[in-house]
Enzyme design. Sequence first.
Site, PDB file in Angstrom:
ATOM      1  N   ASN A 196     -18.285 -47.605  23.616  1.00  0.00           N
ATOM      2  CA  ASN A 196     -17.632 -48.555  23.327  1.00  0.00           C
ATOM      3  C   ASN A 196     -16.205 -48.094  22.703  1.00  0.00           C
ATOM      4  O   ASN A 196     -16.229 -47.754  21.749  1.00  0.00           O
ATOM      5  CB  ASN A 196     -18.130 -49.416  22.210  1.00  0.00           C
TER       6      ASN A 196
ATOM      7  N   ARG B 148     -18.991 -50.688  27.367  1.00  0.00           N
ATOM      8  CA  ARG B 148     -19.070 -52.147  26.929  1.00  0.00           C
ATOM      9  C   ARG B 148     -17.645 -52.385  27.454  1.00  0.00           C
ATOM     10  O   ARG B 148     -16.615 -51.667  27.175  1.00  0.00           O
ATOM     11  CB  ARG B 148     -18.943 -52.224  25.448  1.00  0.00           C
TER      12      ARG B 148
ATOM     13  N   HIS C 237     -19.237 -61.804  22.504  1.00  0.00           N
ATOM     14  CA  HIS C 237     -20.421 -61.284  21.713  1.00  0.00           C
ATOM     15  C   HIS C 237     -21.599 -61.343  22.761  1.00  0.00           C
ATOM     16  O   HIS C 237     -22.760 -61.590  22.157  1.00  0.00           O
ATOM     17  CB  HIS C 237     -20.498 -62.078  20.288  1.00  0.00           C
TER      18      HIS C 237
ATOM     19  N   GLY D  66     -20.011 -61.129  12.007  1.00  0.00           N
ATOM     20  CA  GLY D  66     -19.813 -59.929  11.764  1.00  0.00           C
ATOM     21  C   GLY D  66     -18.328 -59.649  11.235  1.00  0.00           C
ATOM     22  O   GLY D  66     -17.774 -60.800  10.635  1.00  0.00           O
TER      23      GLY D  66
ATOM     24  N   ARG E   4      -9.311 -63.320  11.287  1.00  0.00           N
ATOM     25  CA  ARG E   4      -8.847 -64.374  12.382  1.00  0.00           C
ATOM     26  C   ARG E   4      -9.341 -65.750  11.907  1.00  0.00           C
ATOM     27  O   ARG E   4     -10.387 -65.974  11.269  1.00  0.00           O
ATOM     28  CB  ARG E   4      -9.542 -63.989  13.693  1.00  0.00           C
TER      29      ARG E   4
ATOM     30  N   ASP F  29     -13.926 -57.476   3.736  1.00  0.00           N
ATOM     31  CA  ASP F  29     -15.262 -57.282   3.532  1.00  0.00           C
ATOM     32  C   ASP F  29     -15.890 -58.437   2.641  1.00  0.00           C
ATOM     33  O   ASP F  29     -15.485 -58.631   1.514  1.00  0.00           O
ATOM     34  CB  ASP F  29     -15.473 -55.980   3.038  1.00  0.00           C
TER      35      ASP F  29
ATOM     36  N   GLU G 296     -26.449 -54.040  20.013  1.00  0.00           N
ATOM     37  CA  GLU G 296     -25.652 -54.016  21.391  1.00  0.00           C
ATOM     38  C   GLU G 296     -25.983 -52.953  22.217  1.00  0.00           C
ATOM     39  O   GLU G 296     -25.848 -53.035  23.303  1.00  0.00           O
ATOM     40  CB  GLU G 296     -24.235 -54.318  20.987  1.00  0.00           C
TER      41      GLU G 296
HETATM   42  P1  AMP Z   1     -20.245 -55.939  11.906  1.00  0.00           P
HETATM   43  O1  AMP Z   1     -19.140 -56.356  12.602  1.00  0.00           O
HETATM   44  O2  AMP Z   1     -21.454 -56.586  12.505  1.00  0.00           O
HETATM   45  O3  AMP Z   1     -20.461 -54.691  11.786  1.00  0.00           O
HETATM   46  O4  AMP Z   1     -20.048 -56.649  10.526  1.00  0.00           O
HETATM   47  C1  AMP Z   1     -19.317 -55.991   9.466  1.00  0.00           C
HETATM   48  C2  AMP Z   1     -19.409 -56.903   8.158  1.00  0.00           C
HETATM   49  O5  AMP Z   1     -20.317 -57.236   7.621  1.00  0.00           O
HETATM   50  C3  AMP Z   1     -18.576 -56.440   7.101  1.00  0.00           C
HETATM   51  O6  AMP Z   1     -16.939 -56.552   7.323  1.00  0.00           O
HETATM   52  C4  AMP Z   1     -19.063 -57.002   5.943  1.00  0.00           C
HETATM   53  O7  AMP Z   1     -18.307 -58.087   5.560  1.00  0.00           O
HETATM   54  C5  AMP Z   1     -20.329 -57.716   6.453  1.00  0.00           C
HETATM   55  N1  AMP Z   1     -21.588 -56.814   5.612  1.00  0.00           N
HETATM   56  C6  AMP Z   1     -22.211 -55.773   5.831  1.00  0.00           C
HETATM   57  N2  AMP Z   1     -23.162 -55.522   4.776  1.00  0.00           N
HETATM   58  C7  AMP Z   1     -23.134 -56.608   3.949  1.00  0.00           C
HETATM   59  C8  AMP Z   1     -23.952 -57.005   2.821  1.00  0.00           C
HETATM   60  N3  AMP Z   1     -24.951 -56.262   2.541  1.00  0.00           N
HETATM   61  N4  AMP Z   1     -23.716 -58.456   2.320  1.00  0.00           N
HETATM   62  C9  AMP Z   1     -22.768 -59.179   2.994  1.00  0.00           C
HETATM   63  N5  AMP Z   1     -22.016 -58.764   3.883  1.00  0.00           N
HETATM   64  C10 AMP Z   1     -22.157 -57.693   4.391  1.00  0.00           C
END
Ligand code: AMP
Length: 395
Positions: free
Chosen positions: A7, A90, A179, A207, A238, A279, A381
């Site tokens: 990716n 990807r 996605h 995510g 976004r 986050d 994925e």
């Molecule tokens: P992804 O793009 O699927 O990797 O998701 C990343 C995002 O998931 C991070 O920026 C966090 O905002 C959120 N995240 C990851 N772990 C947690 C958690 N334990 N509780 C709440 N949000 C989380």
Amino acid sequence: MNILVLNAGSSSIKFQLLQLPQGKVVCSGMVERIGGKDAILSYKTDATEFKKETDVTTHKNGLTKIVSLLLDHDKGVITIVNEIHAVGHRVVHGGKLFTDTTLINEEVKEKIKEFSSLAPLHNPHNLEGILIAEELFPEAKQIAVFDTAFHQTMPVKVKKYALSNKFYDENDIQIYGFHGTSHKYVTAKALDHLKLESSKIISIHLGNGCSMTAVLNGKSVDTSLGFAPSNGLIMGSRSGDIDHAIIFHLVHKLGYEIEDVEKMLTKESGMLGLTGHVDLRDIQEKAANGDKNCQLALEMNAYRIKKYIGAYAAAMNGVDAIIFTAGIGENSALIRKMACSDMDFLGIQLDQDKNDERAGKIREIQNSDSKVKVLVIPTNEELEIASQVYDLVAH
Ligand code: AMP
């Protein structure tokens, strides 16, 4: 069969080597911050794990380092490059053309390049990854797995914008959706788990990027990201849905340059714009400590999800199951709770204890009165890409 999944993004390359059909992960890792001396290389196998700063100036440099690691006498997992039978790439945008996983040849590369105009932040890097992988793994089959492919089943009445017809017919302006690999993977898992023949499923991928998809009998019939990955839900940075008149107002009345508006909407909006944080863990913590902006942002985020659940239930004349997946969907009990609150009219009721449980596997979190199953399904994925590559190469 050994399948390397790549990716390649703007400043990173994620990789995973899997053995199919077992689905065993042999090793995984990532090169981040490509372009300087402070790039980070992370690597994990059953026997070893590390993360270190290293000098990676180009993508080619990065992929060459990954290959050296795979071949390394101590830490490596293969002895010659030809042990990699196929490389699954990807690719974010497959335009109208690619409805499925595709063996890469010169024509396919030309098309991926052509569709760079539709995904300028992604397709050029995906293509670069392909070109480098062809050099480094000359014997391996190179396969493209498109994020947009799963949504090609959406009917025209859904994917066409209400613009003059020429934009759809001649300029390929339409809803593509993204996605797709994740939505496809988790809905297949849900169908398997629920043993449903006919099904109305709403897949919620939350995510850094977020999207929802209405999946009728296993096929995407509507999705919240549109022409680009910017529409729909509130994301990390976004905005999701906005009235496009805001753009004209910013440019014509407030004196913004169009490039600045683009940057503002894609990099400085969403949860970041509302709270100063991307986050969700930070935002949840601050909200719990009384931060009003964070509390409101969480409410806005959950409300947007709720609206799309209602819309997709209407689009499919019902809903059998809702899936939460990806970083936030899998881990934030709070967002799941808020998005599913006051939805009993639709037959959605959560069991709060089950919602609060932590488990890295498929689980149901609805209560016994809920007509709708609510599932938390970890997305994968890389495994979905490897499986699609295996299906194409092995059959
Ligand atoms: P992804 O793009 O699927 O990797 O998701 C990343 C995002 O998931 C991070 O920026 C966090 O905002 C959120 N995240 C990851 N772990 C947690 C958690 N334990 N509780 C709440 N949000 C989380």
